[in-house]
Enzyme design. Structure first.
Site, PDB file in Angstrom:
ATOM      1  N   ALA A 117       0.775  -1.190  -0.112  1.00 19.49           N
ATOM      2  CA  ALA A 117      -0.032  -0.029   0.195  1.00 19.49           C
ATOM      3  C   ALA A 117       0.656   1.330   0.015  1.00 19.49           C
ATOM      4  O   ALA A 117       0.438   2.360   0.203  1.00 19.49           O
ATOM      5  CB  ALA A 117      -1.058   0.161   1.260  1.00 19.49           C
ATOM      6  N   ASP A 118       2.075   1.289  -0.213  1.00 16.61           N
ATOM      7  CA  ASP A 118       2.886   2.291  -0.545  1.00 16.61           C
ATOM      8  C   ASP A 118       3.866   2.245  -1.275  1.00 16.61           C
ATOM      9  O   ASP A 118       5.250   2.501  -1.032  1.00 16.61           O
ATOM     10  CB  ASP A 118       3.821   2.729   1.179  1.00 16.61           C
ATOM     11  CG  ASP A 118       4.089   4.061   1.458  1.00 16.61           C
ATOM     12  OD1 ASP A 118       4.065   4.718   0.613  1.00 16.61           O
ATOM     13  OD2 ASP A 118       5.051   4.041   2.282  1.00 16.61           O
TER      14      ASP A 118
END
Length: 194
Positions: A92-93
């Site tokens: 998610a990053d």
């Protein structure tokens, strides 16, 4: 949000995520996840093996290694397409500081992605993963009825706007009506590129 911040602050969770990611991609894609050194890690300290590489955004650095930036970009797309559409376990990053490129250990003339910072992952249900695949298929094929049905299930009121945001271009199926029985995949792709 509170739960996500709490979990990201516990480096044991990040270590487990790193190992899960490695299991998910290591046999399928030229992607490496540094190994966790559990004996030197705690809730507040995560120790992983050191990996040399260049940021995925460093075109000049990639070329110095003999790698074409477009080849590396395709590898990144393949990685995230796998995570989003196949496994449902999504980093998610994914900014350039978290994706390095190095020579593949078994064949140094080929690139290998190194995925870093495993503190935040999204896990989608099998039902959502299948719906997302169906949604993208419907958008590409300009199946407006299916796009609208899925958006309704998700609580999205403006399906055309939502589809446009996903495609990063206007979703305008009225320009090119697709009849699945008579339209080839090549024709559909050409319509999307127009």
């Amino acid at each position: 949000v509170d739960e996500a911040v709490r979990l990201e602050g516990d480096f044991r969770v990040e270590g487990v995520n790193a190992e899960l990611c490695a299991q998910d991609v290591s046999q399928r894609l030229p992607v490496y996840v540094p190994k966790v050194m559990w004996e030197r890690s705690t809730k507040r300290v995560l120790t992983m093996e050191w990996i040399e590489g260049v940021k995925i955004s460093d075109s000049e650095g990639l070329r110095k290694h003999g790698f074409r930036p477009e080849q590396v970009a395709k590898m990144m797309v393949d990685l995230f397409a796998h995570q989003i559409f196949i496994s449902g376990f999504v980093h998610a990053d994914p900014h350039p500081g978290n994706i390095f490129v190095r020579p593949l250990q078994s064949n140094p003339s080929k690139p290998e992605l190194v995925l870093l910072d495993h503190g935040s992952y999204l896990s989608s249900s099998e039902e959502f993963r299948v719906q997302l695949c169906d949604f993208w298929t419907a958008m590409v094929l300009m199946d407006t009825g299916r796009v609208e049905a899925i958006c309704t299930e998700w609580g999205v009121r403006d399906a055309q706007l939502f589809a446009s945001l996903q495609l990063l271009k206007p979703y305008a199926p009225e320009k090119n009506i697709v009849h699945l029985e008579t339209t080839s995949r090549a024709q559909v792709l050409q319509m999307q590129l127009a």
